[in-house]
Enzyme design. Sequence first.
Site, PDB file in Angstrom:
ATOM      1  N   LYS A 145      -3.158  -0.597 -41.884  1.00 27.87           N
ATOM      2  CA  LYS A 145      -4.557  -0.642 -42.953  1.00 27.87           C
ATOM      3  C   LYS A 145      -3.645  -0.918 -44.232  1.00 27.87           C
ATOM      4  O   LYS A 145      -4.630  -1.337 -45.184  1.00 27.87           O
ATOM      5  CB  LYS A 145      -5.420   0.315 -42.759  1.00 27.87           C
ATOM      6  CG  LYS A 145      -5.790   0.651 -41.407  1.00 27.87           C
ATOM      7  CD  LYS A 145      -6.449   2.028 -41.675  1.00 27.87           C
ATOM      8  CE  LYS A 145      -6.642   2.628 -40.152  1.00 27.87           C
ATOM      9  NZ  LYS A 145      -7.236   3.848 -40.355  1.00 27.87           N
ATOM     10  N   GLU A 200       2.816  -7.221 -46.163  1.00 27.78           N
ATOM     11  CA  GLU A 200       3.066  -5.809 -45.775  1.00 27.78           C
ATOM     12  C   GLU A 200       2.959  -5.119 -47.183  1.00 27.78           C
ATOM     13  O   GLU A 200       3.144  -5.653 -48.310  1.00 27.78           O
ATOM     14  CB  GLU A 200       4.345  -5.742 -45.260  1.00 27.78           C
ATOM     15  CG  GLU A 200       4.803  -4.388 -44.590  1.00 27.78           C
ATOM     16  CD  GLU A 200       4.133  -3.543 -43.873  1.00 27.78           C
ATOM     17  OE1 GLU A 200       2.880  -3.319 -44.085  1.00 27.78           O
ATOM     18  OE2 GLU A 200       4.439  -3.095 -42.763  1.00 27.78           O
ATOM     19  N   ASP A 201       2.384  -3.977 -46.889  1.00 33.73           N
ATOM     20  CA  ASP A 201       2.407  -2.745 -48.134  1.00 33.73           C
ATOM     21  C   ASP A 201       3.738  -2.228 -48.664  1.00 33.73           C
ATOM     22  O   ASP A 201       3.972  -2.478 -49.862  1.00 33.73           O
ATOM     23  CB  ASP A 201       1.385  -1.572 -48.000  1.00 33.73           C
ATOM     24  CG  ASP A 201       1.960  -0.931 -46.680  1.00 33.73           C
ATOM     25  OD1 ASP A 201       2.747  -1.324 -45.971  1.00 33.73           O
ATOM     26  OD2 ASP A 201       1.221   0.159 -46.297  1.00 33.73           O
ATOM     27  N   ASP A 220       9.936   0.107 -46.202  1.00 31.44           N
ATOM     28  CA  ASP A 220      10.702   1.465 -46.504  1.00 31.44           C
ATOM     29  C   ASP A 220      12.133   1.585 -45.506  1.00 31.44           C
ATOM     30  O   ASP A 220      12.997   0.942 -45.796  1.00 31.44           O
ATOM     31  CB  ASP A 220       9.733   2.505 -45.809  1.00 31.44           C
ATOM     32  CG  ASP A 220      10.163   3.760 -46.059  1.00 31.44           C
ATOM     33  OD1 ASP A 220      10.795   4.180 -47.111  1.00 31.44           O
ATOM     34  OD2 ASP A 220       9.845   4.928 -45.405  1.00 31.44           O
ATOM     35  N   LYS A 230      11.237  -0.303 -51.168  1.00 31.72           N
ATOM     36  CA  LYS A 230      12.206   1.052 -51.293  1.00 31.72           C
ATOM     37  C   LYS A 230      13.577   0.667 -50.778  1.00 31.72           C
ATOM     38  O   LYS A 230      13.808   1.140 -49.676  1.00 31.72           O
ATOM     39  CB  LYS A 230      11.782   1.990 -50.624  1.00 31.72           C
ATOM     40  CG  LYS A 230      10.479   2.892 -51.297  1.00 31.72           C
ATOM     41  CD  LYS A 230      10.192   4.072 -50.653  1.00 31.72           C
ATOM     42  CE  LYS A 230       8.766   4.785 -50.894  1.00 31.72           C
ATOM     43  NZ  LYS A 230       8.277   5.968 -49.866  1.00 31.72           N
ATOM     44  N   PHE A 239       7.373   9.153 -52.337  1.00 32.67           N
ATOM     45  CA  PHE A 239       6.052   8.807 -51.426  1.00 32.67           C
ATOM     46  C   PHE A 239       4.929   8.380 -52.482  1.00 32.67           C
ATOM     47  O   PHE A 239       4.627   8.991 -53.243  1.00 32.67           O
ATOM     48  CB  PHE A 239       5.675  10.079 -50.748  1.00 32.67           C
ATOM     49  CG  PHE A 239       4.948   9.552 -49.487  1.00 32.67           C
ATOM     50  CD1 PHE A 239       5.591   9.041 -48.444  1.00 32.67           C
ATOM     51  CD2 PHE A 239       3.651   9.791 -49.462  1.00 32.67           C
ATOM     52  CE1 PHE A 239       4.731   8.471 -47.183  1.00 32.67           C
ATOM     53  CE2 PHE A 239       2.746   9.373 -48.535  1.00 32.67           C
ATOM     54  CZ  PHE A 239       3.387   8.608 -47.252  1.00 32.67           C
ATOM     55  N   ARG A 263      -6.212   5.719 -50.110  1.00 29.38           N
ATOM     56  CA  ARG A 263      -5.982   4.272 -50.125  1.00 29.38           C
ATOM     57  C   ARG A 263      -7.041   3.676 -51.436  1.00 29.38           C
ATOM     58  O   ARG A 263      -6.720   2.654 -51.701  1.00 29.38           O
ATOM     59  CB  ARG A 263      -6.784   3.609 -48.630  1.00 29.38           C
ATOM     60  CG  ARG A 263      -5.703   4.033 -47.563  1.00 29.38           C
ATOM     61  CD  ARG A 263      -6.049   3.273 -46.443  1.00 29.38           C
ATOM     62  NE  ARG A 263      -5.495   3.864 -45.017  1.00 29.38           N
ATOM     63  CZ  ARG A 263      -4.454   3.873 -44.685  1.00 29.38           C
ATOM     64  NH1 ARG A 263      -3.510   2.982 -45.456  1.00 29.38           N
ATOM     65  NH2 ARG A 263      -3.912   4.340 -43.407  1.00 29.38           N
TER      66      ARG A 263
HETATM   67  P1  IMP Z   1       8.975   1.518 -42.234  1.00 28.39           P
HETATM   68  O1  IMP Z   1       8.883   0.996 -40.847  1.00 28.39           O
HETATM   69  O2  IMP Z   1       9.913   2.699 -42.174  1.00 28.39           O
HETATM   70  O3  IMP Z   1       9.715   0.354 -42.987  1.00 28.39           O
HETATM   71  O4  IMP Z   1       7.719   2.044 -42.834  1.00 28.39           O
HETATM   72  C1  IMP Z   1       6.762   1.081 -43.220  1.00 28.39           C
HETATM   73  C2  IMP Z   1       5.557   1.570 -43.352  1.00 28.39           C
HETATM   74  O5  IMP Z   1       5.393   3.167 -43.473  1.00 28.39           O
HETATM   75  C3  IMP Z   1       4.621   0.944 -44.281  1.00 28.39           C
HETATM   76  O6  IMP Z   1       3.966  -0.057 -43.653  1.00 28.39           O
HETATM   77  C4  IMP Z   1       3.554   2.070 -44.698  1.00 28.39           C
HETATM   78  O7  IMP Z   1       2.448   2.140 -43.935  1.00 28.39           O
HETATM   79  C5  IMP Z   1       4.549   3.372 -44.385  1.00 28.39           C
HETATM   80  N1  IMP Z   1       4.986   3.963 -45.611  1.00 28.39           N
HETATM   81  C6  IMP Z   1       6.367   3.804 -45.936  1.00 28.39           C
HETATM   82  N2  IMP Z   1       6.811   4.383 -47.235  1.00 28.39           N
HETATM   83  C7  IMP Z   1       5.373   4.875 -47.616  1.00 28.39           C
HETATM   84  C8  IMP Z   1       5.137   5.584 -48.898  1.00 28.39           C
HETATM   85  O8  IMP Z   1       5.780   5.827 -49.817  1.00 28.39           O
HETATM   86  N3  IMP Z   1       3.501   5.628 -48.680  1.00 28.39           N
HETATM   87  C9  IMP Z   1       2.844   5.460 -47.824  1.00 28.39           C
HETATM   88  N4  IMP Z   1       3.066   4.717 -46.891  1.00 28.39           N
HETATM   89  C10 IMP Z   1       4.503   4.619 -46.732  1.00 28.39           C
HETATM   90 MG    MG Z   2       0.640   3.787 -43.395  1.00 28.72          MG
END
Ligand code: IMP
Ligand code: MG
Length: 182
Positions: free
Chosen positions: A42, A98-99, A102, A130, A152, A165
């Site tokens: 979302k 994508e938001d 990470d 990040k 975060f 959100r």
């Molecule tokens: P990844 O698979 O570790 O790259 O994580 C990606 C997902 O983790 C993103 O699509 C977010 O939904 C969530 N996420 C990662 N870092 C944050 C943050 O700082 N705040 C909120 N959601 C995060």
């Molecule tokens: Mg999330």
Amino acid sequence: MYRDQEKILVSREEIAAKIRELGETITREYAGREPLMVCVLKGAALFFTDLIREIDLPLTTDFIALSSYGNSTRTSGVVHLLKDLDADIRGKDVILVEDIVDTGVTLNFIRGMLMDRGAASIRIAALLDKPARRKVKGLKADYVCFDIPDEFVVGYGLDFSQKYRNLPDICALSPDVYEPKK
Ligand code: IMP
Ligand code: MG
């Protein structure tokens, strides 16, 4: 109070300006094509709806939902497909929206899945990156609006435990919220 728990990292004005710029870039780079814009739900919902309005192309849209997080601030490393795409993406120029990138685990999973389905091309547009937290080597978004430090963040679509959100700015959440003092 709800609003006292954050400090603004990226303001709504900065977000809007960057998205306008990204919309122009995508419009130029995809001229003559009809990209399929895929929103990763979302978190990317607000970014997605703002971005597609800044792109002057006959694009189409679709939505996918995954989860890796549970309710903590650290990824579980396991990605679940909660809602698949409706569209057949064979031969399509896909832009994944994508938001935040990470660890990169989520995007790596989606990208692999969509490549297996025969997309003509796949690019990633991320609101936030990040880089310090990356685990998947070589995973880079093609378009990134803002690089941020390892904090975060919430707001503008991003959540902590499904909340925040609706904040119009991107905010760093006070650790007091997710690491309550005993
Ligand atoms: P990844 O698979 O570790 O790259 O994580 C990606 C997902 O983790 C993103 O699509 C977010 O939904 C969530 N996420 C990662 N870092 C944050 C943050 O700082 N705040 C909120 N959601 C995060
Ligand atoms: Mg999330």
